[in-house]
Design an enzyme around this catalytic site. Structure first.
Site, PDB file in Angstrom:
ATOM      1  N   THR A 381       0.893  -1.136   0.000  1.00 59.08           N
ATOM      2  CA  THR A 381       0.000   0.000   0.000  1.00 59.08           C
ATOM      3  C   THR A 381       0.937   1.191   0.000  1.00 59.08           C
ATOM      4  OG1 THR A 381      -1.696  -1.268   1.126  1.00 59.08           O
ATOM      5  CG2 THR A 381      -1.699   1.097   1.560  1.00 59.08           C
ATOM      6  N   THR A 399      -3.974   2.057  -2.284  1.00 63.89           N
ATOM      7  CA  THR A 399      -3.454   0.689  -2.394  1.00 63.89           C
ATOM      8  C   THR A 399      -3.982  -0.082  -3.587  1.00 63.89           C
ATOM      9  OG1 THR A 399      -3.155  -1.358  -1.135  1.00 63.89           O
ATOM     10  CG2 THR A 399      -5.288  -0.300  -0.955  1.00 63.89           C
ATOM     11  N   ASN A 401      -3.486  -3.357  -2.831  1.00 62.40           N
ATOM     12  CA  ASN A 401      -3.407  -4.461  -1.875  1.00 62.40           C
ATOM     13  C   ASN A 401      -2.012  -5.081  -1.926  1.00 62.40           C
ATOM     14  OD1 ASN A 401      -4.260  -5.989   0.243  1.00 62.40           O
ATOM     15  ND2 ASN A 401      -5.198  -7.581  -1.000  1.00 62.40           N
TER      16      ASN A 401
HETATM   17  N1  GLY Z   1      -5.167  -3.766   1.315  1.00 61.34           N
HETATM   18  C1  GLY Z   1      -4.690  -3.447   2.575  1.00 61.34           C
HETATM   19  C2  GLY Z   1      -5.703  -2.748   3.410  1.00 61.34           C
HETATM   20  O1  GLY Z   1      -6.569  -2.099   2.878  1.00 61.34           O
HETATM   21  O2  GLY Z   1      -5.674  -2.858   4.587  1.00 61.34           O
END
Ligand code: GLY
Length: 570
Positions: A381, A399, A401
């Site tokens: 992120t 992000t 992810n």
């Molecule tokens: N994809 C990481 C989060 O949103 O926590």
């Protein structure tokens, strides 16, 4: 009318001249890294020096912190494709010069064709391969909608804010050794998860000093420049996304894109020893976890225990474990599930949660099952921190992810799609890529946003911005922000030490204390002796970007030393 048109033309010309100055030599962009700066006016801290420079350019042209945050995010989508994005989502928390505080949710959402058991096969086995890689892993992207929604508070035309990103994509930028390594590592996945090979793919290895040019991405950014939000969620870009999905058996359709909306949310706020903490509400667990953890330590004199002594680390670990146990059961998209926020932050509830805390041993994880809350049931992120001279402060965490998200690039459009579907609980008890488990609250549903840990956070002192902070790192994000704030508010550190000292993390399950390289060995040994299972040491936890306002009003801006992150300011 003529005068107005003339003024507009003059304004446009001034800005395009400035955009060229950004690359005065007309050569692919090169840069140096600045890690720390004390500024009088404004500062931008992000994961890439060129993105921070893009934000600074906009500040100097009269933009405010919101303008700069937009330009920085767009530049990150070009120069930091691991996590910077237009194919993912994010959250913004801002304190505006007017005194208003806002938070914006542009988290991805499950496509309309998604369903609760979409990753579970006929034998009941859940496939994290499918929720983490390739076409089926992507939620409907939210970033472009978020940038346009936040533009409501900006001063310059959006078409200008996107110019640095277009230039960086079109002319290219010179990559570092770590960027070359990261792209080389990606090559097999690019072949595996793409229907058309993208600009990131090469038959000979990438090396430091190569120039990465992204023509398809430049064309997509120009469509957004010309047509606004519809340049992404409609027309050619939407068609390219749907075509990519159909070639790879993914679920996102043009109608999902057309329906996507960013949402303004009421920030998650609380007081801590006279400071006001302003963070992200659901669908991020970040603000709520931070609230629970900080309130569970507030009355326990952490300061007297000392920085990273066995007693302070043990206390902080125990509050982390309790908060994360609650996350697994109670937290999810509050538009779909009644998250009992006020119950989970009720002082009596938090006191009850700490009743089993002992100073000489871990509370067994089995006894930390999510609290009995009575309510109506019905690691990659990136973060940027920005402040301007007008009193605006902006924290954005955005992000895909995982690093490079789903590893699928939209054919002809040049950007990575996220693998955010893995942040849903794909089956109760099956851990996501960060080891987090969940259940009903975070089950997949069409149109629902997956639970996040992102924690863009501001701390206000006397109602004025004092700290702007955030970090990547999946489920470690809230515990990292917790530590950065404790390091400043309790242990009296400056911004540099607060983010660069070694970190630790515990998330209830898996039942292990994770530490970062360089963590105090004697403290770790003492915790091991108390009975804490200690996990594998990590090379680095997160990349925190921080701005701290000093008593003299100057801004101390610091970029994390764990990556190529950089500060730009004036
Ligand atoms: N994809 C990481 C989060 O949103 O926590």
């Amino acid at each position: 009318m003529r005068l107005l048109a003339g003024m507009l033309l003059f304004f446009t010309l001034c800005l395009s001249v400035q955009a060229q100055v950004f690359n005065g030599t007309n050569q692919p962009f090169k840069y140096t890294v600045t890690k720390k700066m004390v500024t009088d006016k404004g500062a931008v801290v992000s994961a890439h020096p060129l993105a921070s420079e893009a934000g600074l350019l906009i500040l100097k042209k009269g933009g405010n912190a919101i303008d700069a945050a937009i330009a920085t995010q767009l530049a990150l989508a070009v120069v930091y494709p691991n996590a910077g994005n237009i194919g993912g989502g994010g959250f913004m928390v801002a304190h505006l010069a007017s005194g208003e505080r806002v938070s914006l949710d542009y988290r991805e959402m499950a496509p309309s064709l998604a369903h609760r058991d979409m990753y579970i096969d006929s034998n009941g086995v859940a496939s994290t391969e499918k929720s983490q890689n390739g076409h089926l892993a992507s939620g409907v992207p939210g970033t472009v909608a978020g940038l346009f929604a936040s533009h409501r508070y900006a001063k310059l035309p959006f078409a200008k804010l996107i110019e640095p990103a277009i230039e960086l994509a079109e002319k290219g930028f010179v990559i570092t050794e770590s960027e070359a390594r990261s792209l080389n590592y990606l090559q097999n996945d690019l072949k595996k998860y793409n229907t058309l090979l993208p600009a990131f793919y090469r038959t000979i290895p990438w090396k430091a000093g190569d120039t990465l040019i992204q023509s398809d991405l430049a064309a997509t950014l120009k469509r957004i420049q010309r047509s606004g939000k519809a340049g992404f969620y409609g027309g050619e870009t939407a068609k390219l996304i749907e075509a990519e999905m159909k070639r790879g058996n993914g679920l996102i359709r043009e109608k999902d894109l057309a329906a996507y909306e960013a949402k303004w949310r009421t920030p998650h706020e609380f007081d801590y020893k006279g400071y006001r903490v302003v963070s992200m509400p659901m669908p991020s667990s970040g603000g709520l976890l931070l609230h629970q953890m900080m309130k569970m330590v507030e009355t326990r004199n952490l300061r007297a225990m000392g920085f990273q002594t066995p007693s302070s680390v043990q206390l902080m670990t125990e509050v982390m474990r309790r908060a994360y146990a609650d996350r697994s059961k109670f937290m999810g998209d509050a538009d779909f599930y009644p998250v009992p926020v006020s119950k989970l932050t009720d002082p009596e509830y938090l006191k009850m949660r700490m009743r089993s805390y002992r100073t000489d041993a871990p509370t067994p994880s089995s006894q930390l099952e999510p609290g009995n809350v009575n309510y109506h049931e019905s690691e990659e992120t990136t973060h940027l921190s920005v402040m301007d001279s007008e009193g605006n402060a902006v924290a954005v965490t955005t992000t895909l992810n995982g690093s490079y998200g789903s590893k699928t690039v939209v054919g002809g459009a040049g950007f990575f799609l996220n693998n955010e579907m893995d942040d849903f609980s794909i089956k109760p008890g099956v851990p996501n890529m960060f080891g987090a488990i969940g259940g009903e609250a975070n089950a997949i549903h069409p149109g629902k946003r997956m639970l996040s840990s992102m924690t863009p956070t501001l701390v206000l002192k006397n109602n004025k911005p004092y700290i702007v902070v955030g970090t990547p790192g999946g489920t470690t994000i809230p515990t990292q922000v917790f530590q950065a704030l404790m390091n400043i508010l309790e242990f009296g550190m400056d911004a540099d030490d607060a983010i660069n000292k070694p970190k630790f993390h515990h998330q209830w399950l898996p039942d292990e204390l994770v530490t970062e390289k360089g963590f105090n060995a004697a403290t770790l040994e003492a915790l091991r002796a108390m009975g804490y299972p200690v996990g594998k040491e990590r090379g680095g936890i997160g990349r925190t970007e921080i701005i701290l306002v000093r008593p003299d009003g100057k801004k101390e801006a610091v970029a994390d030393r764990r990556g190529d992150d950089g500060v730009a300011g004036y």
